[in-house]
Design an enzyme around this catalytic site. Structure first.
Site, PDB file in Angstrom:
ATOM      1  N   ASN A  10      51.650  36.506  47.145  1.00  0.00           N
ATOM      2  CA  ASN A  10      50.232  36.656  47.489  1.00  0.00           C
ATOM      3  C   ASN A  10      49.589  35.288  47.319  1.00  0.00           C
ATOM      4  O   ASN A  10      49.364  34.841  46.198  1.00  0.00           O
ATOM      5  CB  ASN A  10      49.587  37.683  46.534  1.00  0.00           C
ATOM      6  N   LYS A  12      46.674  34.414  47.964  1.00  0.00           N
ATOM      7  CA  LYS A  12      45.223  34.507  47.704  1.00  0.00           C
ATOM      8  C   LYS A  12      44.494  33.514  48.621  1.00  0.00           C
ATOM      9  O   LYS A  12      44.950  33.277  49.729  1.00  0.00           O
ATOM     10  CB  LYS A  12      44.925  34.240  46.236  1.00  0.00           C
ATOM     11  N   HIS A  94      43.861  45.133  45.647  1.00  0.00           N
ATOM     12  CA  HIS A  94      44.108  44.106  44.627  1.00  0.00           C
ATOM     13  C   HIS A  94      42.941  44.111  43.645  1.00  0.00           C
ATOM     14  O   HIS A  94      41.793  44.312  44.027  1.00  0.00           O
ATOM     15  CB  HIS A  94      44.259  42.731  45.303  1.00  0.00           C
ATOM     16  N   GLU A  96      41.341  41.856  42.287  1.00  0.00           N
ATOM     17  CA  GLU A  96      40.246  40.917  42.604  1.00  0.00           C
ATOM     18  C   GLU A  96      39.295  41.535  43.614  1.00  0.00           C
ATOM     19  O   GLU A  96      38.088  41.323  43.562  1.00  0.00           O
ATOM     20  CB  GLU A  96      40.846  39.589  43.105  1.00  0.00           C
ATOM     21  N   GLU A 165      49.840  46.086  38.670  1.00  0.00           N
ATOM     22  CA  GLU A 165      49.367  44.765  38.269  1.00  0.00           C
ATOM     23  C   GLU A 165      48.316  44.922  37.167  1.00  0.00           C
ATOM     24  O   GLU A 165      47.133  45.124  37.470  1.00  0.00           O
ATOM     25  CB  GLU A 165      48.733  44.039  39.456  1.00  0.00           C
ATOM     26  N   GLY A 171      47.093  35.954  36.726  1.00  0.00           N
ATOM     27  CA  GLY A 171      46.596  34.577  36.687  1.00  0.00           C
ATOM     28  C   GLY A 171      46.278  34.086  35.285  1.00  0.00           C
ATOM     29  O   GLY A 171      45.658  33.040  35.106  1.00  0.00           O
ATOM     30  N   SER A 209      51.474  37.262  36.495  1.00  0.00           N
ATOM     31  CA  SER A 209      52.110  36.084  35.884  1.00  0.00           C
ATOM     32  C   SER A 209      53.639  36.149  35.911  1.00  0.00           C
ATOM     33  O   SER A 209      54.301  35.759  34.955  1.00  0.00           O
ATOM     34  CB  SER A 209      51.594  35.871  34.454  1.00  0.00           C
ATOM     35  N   GLY A 230      51.571  35.837  42.455  1.00  0.00           N
ATOM     36  CA  GLY A 230      50.404  35.035  42.845  1.00  0.00           C
ATOM     37  C   GLY A 230      50.700  33.552  42.700  1.00  0.00           C
ATOM     38  O   GLY A 230      51.293  32.934  43.577  1.00  0.00           O
ATOM     39  N   GLY A 231      50.303  32.978  41.571  1.00  0.00           N
ATOM     40  CA  GLY A 231      50.400  31.525  41.354  1.00  0.00           C
ATOM     41  C   GLY A 231      51.768  30.943  41.682  1.00  0.00           C
ATOM     42  O   GLY A 231      51.859  29.902  42.352  1.00  0.00           O
TER      43      GLY A 231
END
Ligand code: PEP
Length: 247
Positions: A10, A12, A94, A96, A165, A171, A209, A230-231
């Protein structure tokens, strides 16, 4: 049951044309993978991802979709449009979007339904906040979130991918321990078993993470079938290492 693992990146709201090209080629160059691999870039980059990944066996998807087919919905992108660009997946719900765009369980469920109606597999995210975990509500929160989608999809519920999640792990560098993640995955799998005969074949991802260092122990859990990343999905080496851990 052995299920093929799936790793989804993802991105983002990250990326640029100059950064995406080496990221995509880094992922491509490391083929073959023994798991399924997908990336979800921001909408403007979907067509370049589609071109780069065409015929590669790698998949791509959107990060959100509208509940509507078309019309006066400025800023929205429909599931039909994603399908037109070859999207295999779309992330819905998600945390967010739930937090920053006030998306309700009902809206997320309608988005999942819109996606399936166009042959795009929804990756439905569920997860509790830190306050909810600390007050013992983890199970009730994720069950409530998943229940709305099961209800909306009815006999098609077995077609979705579910991503657990925990919001406190996204994150933040704090990963749920493999045991914490498995505990929730088992709850979700049991809920799915009561809803669809496909439950044991369904893909349940963990997200929060995930890194090359922790991926293997997460993937070793009985009900964890891959990751939503993600990251670490923004660095080809890290993303590839996570995909390798799934193999
Ligand atoms: C995510 O955004 O879905 C996610 C899991 O992010 P990260 O891996 O950075 O925690």
């Amino acid at each position: 049951m052995t299920r093929r693992k799936l790793v989804v990146g993802n991105w983002k709201m990250h990326g640029s044309r100059s950064a995406n090209a080496p990221l995509l080629s880094g992922i491509l160059e490391s083929r073959p993978y023994t798991c399924d691999v997908a990336v979800c870039p921001p909408f403007p980059y979907l067509s370049e991802a589609a071109v780069a990944l065409a015929s590669s066996g790698l998949r791509w998807g959107g990060q959100d979709c509208s509940v509507h087919e078309q019309g006066a919905y400025t800023g929205e992108v429909s599931a039909r449009m994603l399908a037109e660009f070859g999207c295999r997946y779309v992330i819905v719900g998600h945390s967010e979007r739930r937090a920053l765009h006030a998306e309700s369980d009902g809206l997320v469920a309608e988005k999942a339904k819109a996606a399936l109606a166009h042959g795009v597999t929804p990756i439905v995210c569920v997860g509790e906040t830190l306050a909810e975990r600390e007050s013992g509500q983890t199970e009730s929160v994720v069950k409530r979130q998943l229940s709305a989608v099961i209800h909306a999809l009815a006999h098609c519920a077995g077609e979705m991918v579910v991503a657990y999640e925990p919001v406190w792990a996204i994150g933040t560098g704090k990963t749920a321990t493999p045991e914490q993640a498995q505990e929730v995955h088992a709850v979700l799998r049991a809920q799915l078993r009561a809803a669809t005969p496909r439950a044991d074949a369904m893909t349940l991802l963990y997200g929060g993470s995930v890194k090359p260092e922790n991926a293997k122990s997460l993937f070793a859990q009985a009900d964890i079938d891959g990751a939503l990343v993600g990251g670490a999905a923004l660095k080809a080496d890290d993303f590839v290492a996570i995909c390798r851990a799934a193999g």
